[in-house]
Design an enzyme around this catalytic site. Structure first.
Site, PDB file in Angstrom:
ATOM      1  N   ILE A  28      36.392  17.271  18.064  1.00 44.90           N
ATOM      2  CA  ILE A  28      37.855  17.163  18.062  1.00 44.90           C
ATOM      3  C   ILE A  28      38.509  18.180  17.125  1.00 44.90           C
ATOM      4  CG2 ILE A  28      39.771  15.520  17.604  1.00 44.90           C
ATOM      5  CD1 ILE A  28      37.907  14.630  19.906  1.00 44.90           C
ATOM      6  N   PRO A 155      26.346  17.660   6.544  1.00 41.60           N
ATOM      7  CA  PRO A 155      27.709  17.104   6.602  1.00 41.60           C
ATOM      8  C   PRO A 155      28.676  18.066   7.320  1.00 41.60           C
ATOM      9  CG  PRO A 155      27.441  18.202   4.536  1.00 41.60           C
ATOM     10  CD  PRO A 155      26.176  18.463   5.317  1.00 41.60           C
ATOM     11  N   LYS A 180      19.742  19.262  11.664  1.00 43.79           N
ATOM     12  CA  LYS A 180      20.647  18.396  12.436  1.00 43.79           C
ATOM     13  C   LYS A 180      22.056  18.546  11.863  1.00 43.79           C
ATOM     14  CE  LYS A 180      22.443  14.363  12.291  1.00 43.79           C
ATOM     15  NZ  LYS A 180      23.818  14.596  12.774  1.00 43.79           N
ATOM     16  N   SER A 182      26.172  18.018  11.522  1.00 39.37           N
ATOM     17  CA  SER A 182      27.033  16.841  11.644  1.00 39.37           C
ATOM     18  C   SER A 182      27.634  16.825  13.046  1.00 39.37           C
ATOM     19  CB  SER A 182      28.155  16.918  10.609  1.00 39.37           C
ATOM     20  OG  SER A 182      29.210  16.063  11.001  1.00 39.37           O
ATOM     21  N   GLU A 183      27.734  15.659  13.633  1.00 40.61           N
ATOM     22  CA  GLU A 183      28.330  15.552  14.971  1.00 40.61           C
ATOM     23  C   GLU A 183      29.826  15.831  14.941  1.00 40.61           C
ATOM     24  OE1 GLU A 183      27.012  13.308  13.032  1.00 40.61           O
ATOM     25  OE2 GLU A 183      27.585  11.247  13.505  1.00 40.61           O
ATOM     26  N   SER A 234      27.200  10.938   2.480  1.00 46.82           N
ATOM     27  CA  SER A 234      27.664   9.814   1.653  1.00 46.82           C
ATOM     28  C   SER A 234      26.480   9.139   0.943  1.00 46.82           C
ATOM     29  CB  SER A 234      28.367   8.787   2.534  1.00 46.82           C
ATOM     30  OG  SER A 234      27.455   8.248   3.464  1.00 46.82           O
ATOM     31  N   THR A 237      24.849   6.526   3.364  1.00 49.59           N
ATOM     32  CA  THR A 237      23.908   7.075   4.346  1.00 49.59           C
ATOM     33  C   THR A 237      22.680   7.661   3.641  1.00 49.59           C
ATOM     34  OG1 THR A 237      25.727   7.513   5.857  1.00 49.59           O
ATOM     35  CG2 THR A 237      23.684   8.663   6.297  1.00 49.59           C
ATOM     36  N   VAL A 249       5.172   9.336   3.682  1.00 51.72           N
ATOM     37  CA  VAL A 249       5.676   9.677   2.355  1.00 51.72           C
ATOM     38  C   VAL A 249       6.204  11.097   2.403  1.00 51.72           C
ATOM     39  CG1 VAL A 249       5.044  10.055  -0.055  1.00 51.72           C
ATOM     40  CG2 VAL A 249       4.155   8.063   1.177  1.00 51.72           C
ATOM     41  N   GLU A 255      21.999  15.027  -1.762  1.00 54.30           N
ATOM     42  CA  GLU A 255      23.220  15.494  -2.427  1.00 54.30           C
ATOM     43  C   GLU A 255      24.333  14.597  -1.919  1.00 54.30           C
ATOM     44  OE1 GLU A 255      26.384  16.626  -3.154  1.00 54.30           O
ATOM     45  OE2 GLU A 255      26.265  18.582  -2.177  1.00 54.30           O
ATOM     46  N   CYS A 289      32.502  17.311  -2.337  1.00 55.57           N
ATOM     47  CA  CYS A 289      31.746  16.359  -3.141  1.00 55.57           C
ATOM     48  C   CYS A 289      32.081  16.516  -4.620  1.00 55.57           C
ATOM     49  CB  CYS A 289      30.253  16.506  -2.895  1.00 55.57           C
ATOM     50  SG  CYS A 289      29.699  18.195  -2.966  1.00 55.57           S
ATOM     51  N   TRP A 454      22.782  22.760  -8.299  1.00 54.47           N
ATOM     52  CA  TRP A 454      23.732  21.834  -7.703  1.00 54.47           C
ATOM     53  C   TRP A 454      23.048  20.516  -7.364  1.00 54.47           C
ATOM     54  CZ3 TRP A 454      28.390  21.289  -8.470  1.00 54.47           C
ATOM     55  CH2 TRP A 454      29.153  20.412  -7.694  1.00 54.47           C
TER      56      TRP A 454
HETATM   57  O1  TXE Z   1      29.053  10.828   6.115  1.00 52.47           O
HETATM   58  P1  TXE Z   1      27.554  10.475   6.460  1.00 52.47           P
HETATM   59  P2  TXE Z   1      30.376  10.694   6.967  1.00 52.47           P
HETATM   60  C1  TXE Z   1      31.133  11.242   1.961  1.00 52.47           C
HETATM   61  C2  TXE Z   1      32.658  11.173   1.900  1.00 52.47           C
HETATM   62  C3  TXE Z   1      33.028  10.752   3.284  1.00 52.47           C
HETATM   63  C4  TXE Z   1      31.903   9.795   3.597  1.00 52.47           C
HETATM   64  C5  TXE Z   1      31.679   9.496   5.038  1.00 52.47           C
HETATM   65  O2  TXE Z   1      33.037  10.193   0.986  1.00 52.47           O
HETATM   66  O3  TXE Z   1      34.273  10.113   3.343  1.00 52.47           O
HETATM   67  O4  TXE Z   1      30.771  10.423   3.055  1.00 52.47           O
HETATM   68  O5  TXE Z   1      31.441  10.695   5.780  1.00 52.47           O
HETATM   69  C6  TXE Z   1      24.149  11.755   9.321  1.00 52.47           C
HETATM   70  N1  TXE Z   1      20.275   8.376   9.495  1.00 52.47           N
HETATM   71  N2  TXE Z   1      30.641  12.592   2.214  1.00 52.47           N
HETATM   72  O6  TXE Z   1      30.440   9.396   7.681  1.00 52.47           O
HETATM   73  O7  TXE Z   1      27.440   9.224   7.256  1.00 52.47           O
HETATM   74  C7  TXE Z   1      25.408  12.169  10.043  1.00 52.47           C
HETATM   75  O8  TXE Z   1      25.153  12.336  11.433  1.00 52.47           O
HETATM   76  C8  TXE Z   1      20.248   9.714   9.410  1.00 52.47           C
HETATM   77  C9  TXE Z   1      30.179  13.307   1.059  1.00 52.47           C
HETATM   78  O9  TXE Z   1      30.539  11.901   7.788  1.00 52.47           O
HETATM   79  O10 TXE Z   1      26.843  10.509   5.161  1.00 52.47           O
HETATM   80  C10 TXE Z   1      25.734  13.481   9.338  1.00 52.47           C
HETATM   81  O11 TXE Z   1      24.932  14.523   9.867  1.00 52.47           O
HETATM   82  N3  TXE Z   1      21.348  10.476   9.382  1.00 52.47           N
HETATM   83  C11 TXE Z   1      29.596  14.586   1.378  1.00 52.47           C
HETATM   84  C12 TXE Z   1      25.305  13.190   7.891  1.00 52.47           C
HETATM   85  O12 TXE Z   1      24.411  12.083   7.964  1.00 52.47           O
HETATM   86  C13 TXE Z   1      22.542   9.856   9.417  1.00 52.47           C
HETATM   87  C14 TXE Z   1      29.796  15.250   2.648  1.00 52.47           C
HETATM   88  C15 TXE Z   1      26.431  12.840   6.924  1.00 52.47           C
HETATM   89  O13 TXE Z   1      27.088  11.689   7.394  1.00 52.47           O
HETATM   90  C16 TXE Z   1      22.630   8.448   9.508  1.00 52.47           C
HETATM   91  C17 TXE Z   1      30.229  14.390   3.716  1.00 52.47           C
HETATM   92  C18 TXE Z   1      21.436   7.699   9.542  1.00 52.47           C
HETATM   93  N4  TXE Z   1      21.436   6.363   9.604  1.00 52.47           N
HETATM   94  C19 TXE Z   1      30.646  13.104   3.461  1.00 52.47           C
HETATM   95  N5  TXE Z   1      23.946   8.107   9.528  1.00 52.47           N
HETATM   96  C20 TXE Z   1      29.159  15.486   0.286  1.00 52.47           C
HETATM   97  N6  TXE Z   1      28.234  15.020  -0.565  1.00 52.47           N
HETATM   98  O14 TXE Z   1      29.620  16.608   0.205  1.00 52.47           O
HETATM   99  C21 TXE Z   1      24.652   9.256   9.466  1.00 52.47           C
HETATM  100  N7  TXE Z   1      23.810  10.326   9.405  1.00 52.47           N
END
Ligand code: TXE
Length: 484
Positions: A28, A155, A180, A182-183, A234, A237, A249, A255, A289, A454
């Site tokens: 989107i 992300p 992989k 981010s979608e 996050s 996650t 293992v 991060e 972050c 970092w």
């Molecule tokens: O993050 P997710 P989201 C934080 C920030 C944001 C929140 C949610 O606060 O509002 O996270 O963002 C993959 N097994 N940050 O929902 O879920 C997902 O497909 C394996 C901080 O986008 O953490 C994507 O590729 N993988 C941050 C990746 O995890 C899984 C940057 C990140 O998604 C999964 C982004 C699973 N069960 C968000 N579920 C930073 N540290 O910079 C999701 N993913």
């Protein structure tokens, strides 16, 4: 890659673009809220083939010298350079970033890859070293060896650069990878497949599989044939990924989130402090972050700093990336918009004192725009003070003494970054030594050069990316002890 629809229905596995039969995931534009294209979701079987390809490619790739691998890494950065205009255009559309910020995702990636190409060359000299110790009749050497095939779960906030932070050291060390994206922002990270082709990387060294976290990400995290998972996202996650990685293992690099403080002492240059505080929550619309979401200011300068801060807030020009003069774009997704406006709702319920913004930006007919927002005198127990918002929302509290400032700054479950603003060098050094965070900035922006480290303390993660520590994250240490 201008305004046309972008459709990617293939995964890049073992050096070839394979059709993916998986579900279509719409991508989107956060300005129009309309799809700009889609990717197809890789299944667990696709992930399996990508991991098998990474395993098959590992022996030959890891047997190259560091200098040979460095040449490939430099060709990857050349591929980014060659496609820069298209990539920047795509990133603006997909993430709503201002032009300079979209460009920085790629220049930062190039800088990072070039740094790790040099690290790969340097590794040839470091690969085997004597250990000096004093045990008669015995001698030891250490060898640094690549960890093995690695999976990256990425992300959407800095899609390319955060991949480069992992890819540079992994390839330099001699690891092969499965990426992989981010979608939410998958296109530019899928470009790594094209870059691998242009760089002539051997088949299987770099693989890309698209898909959602619960399907493709989970399959990667739990795959028993990977030696490492590197994740940025996050904290919630990150914990799920860590748990999944215990199927076998694996090494793990996380991060995660942050709630970084910026601490302004009464001897600070207030113009600088206001600029740093604003920049720290406005860059990438606060979706960083290391966003400095907690402003701690000494009582005696609270009023003066607040005034200057409000001037900085007034300078923000919200708009679509191609709107002349815009300085801040929308949030990247509906989910993020709902999260940030949800916090603004919580702020209302908590009765927080709002000095600027506090809601969606009403002047737009579409788009995930929110107002730059400042809350003051935020109570310690407020959710907005404690939780990662990931939007242009700054919360302010004041303190009386250095001791109190340190205590408040550290009073968080996170520990990614912290900023100190003071003209007193001795105080800066004292406070930096006491703050619990992976990167401390004094009187400067929260930049992340590839030569530094970092990563975070506490719930902000495990391990360090960038610098020699980033490379070490993809190396095993082997000691060979012999009779002398
Ligand atoms: O993050 P997710 P989201 C934080 C920030 C944001 C929140 C949610 O606060 O509002 O996270 O963002 C993959 N097994 N940050 O929902 O879920 C997902 O497909 C394996 C901080 O986008 O953490 C994507 O590729 N993988 C941050 C990746 O995890 C899984 C940057 C990140 O998604 C999964 C982004 C699973 N069960 C968000 N579920 C930073 N540290 O910079 C999701 N993913």
């Amino acid at each position: 890659m201008g305004a046309e629809t972008v459709i990617i229905e293939k995964n890049f596995i073992n050096g070839a673009w394979e059709d993916s039969g998986g579900e279509k995931i719409a991508v989107i534009d956060p300005v129009t809220e309309q799809p700009i294209g889609h990717v197809c979701e890789a299944s667990a079987a696709d992930v399996d083939r990508a991991v098998a390809a990474a395993n098959a490619a590992f022996p030959a790739w890891s047997a190259l010298t560091g200098a040979e691998r460095a040449a490939f890494i430099r060709r990857l950065s050349a591929a980014i350079r060659a496609h820069m205009d298209d990539l920047v255009a795509l990133q603006k559309r997909n993430c709503g970033k201002p032009p300079a910020e979209a460009e920085a995702d790629f220049t930062g990636s190039i800088e990072c890859l070039d740094y790790f190409a040099s690290q790969a060359e340097a590794l040839d000299a470091r690969r085997q070293q004597d250990i000096a110790y004093d045990i008669p009749g015995m001698a030891s050497v250490t060898r640094l060896e690549p960890m093995g095939p690695a999976g990256f779960i990425l992300p959407w906030n800095f899609p390319m650069k955060i991949c480069a932070w992992k890819l540079g050291p992994a390839l330099a060390a001699g690891c092969t990878v499965v990426i992989k994206p981010s979608e939410i922002a998958p296109f530019t990270d899928t470009f790594w497949g094209l870059a691998a082709e242009e760089a002539g990387l051997p088949a299987g060294v770099l693989n890309v599989v698209n898909g959602r976290g619960a399907v493709t990400g989970a399959a990667l995290a739990e795959h028993p044939d990977l030696r490492k998972i590197a994740f940025t996202g996050s904290t919630r996650t990150g914990k799920a990924v860590m748990q999944a990685a215990t199927n076998g293992v694996k090494n793990i690099g996380l991060e995660l989130g942050g709630k970084s403080p910026i601490v302004v002492f009464e001897d600070a240059d207030l113009d600088l402090a206001a600029r740093l505080a604003a920049e720290g929550v406005f860059y990438n619309s606060g979706q960083c972050c290391n966003a400095t979401g907690r402003l701690l200011v000494q009582d005696s300068i609270k009023e003066a700093l607040t005034e200057k801060l409000l001037d900085e807030f007034a300078k923000v020009v919200l708009g679509a990336p191609d709107t002349p003069g815009m300085t801040m774009g929308p949030l990247a997704s509906k989910a993020q918009y709902d999260k940030v406006t949800g916090y603004m709702e919580i702020a209302r319920k908590e009765g927080l004192k709002c000095l600027a913004g506090g809601g969606p930006a009403a002047q737009f007919n579409s788009g995930y725009f929110v107002e730059p927002t400042l809350y003051t005198d935020v109570p310690r127990e407020s959710r907005l003070w404690n939780e990662e918002i990931f939007g242009p929302v700054l919360c302010l509290r004041s303190f009386a003494s250095e001791e109190e400032a340190v205590r408040e700054a550290n009073d968080t479950e996170y520990g990614l970054a912290a900023t100190i603003v003071t003209e007193d060098d001795a105080r800066a050094a004292r406070v930096a030594a006491r703050l619990e965070a992976g990167h401390i900035y004094t009187n400067t922006s929260v930049a992340i050069p590839p030569q530094t480290s970092w990563g975070g303390f506490k719930q902000s993660g495990i391990g360090r990316e960038l610098g020699p520590w980033g490379l070490a994250g993809f190396l095993e240490v082997k000691t060979v002890t012999s009779r002398a």
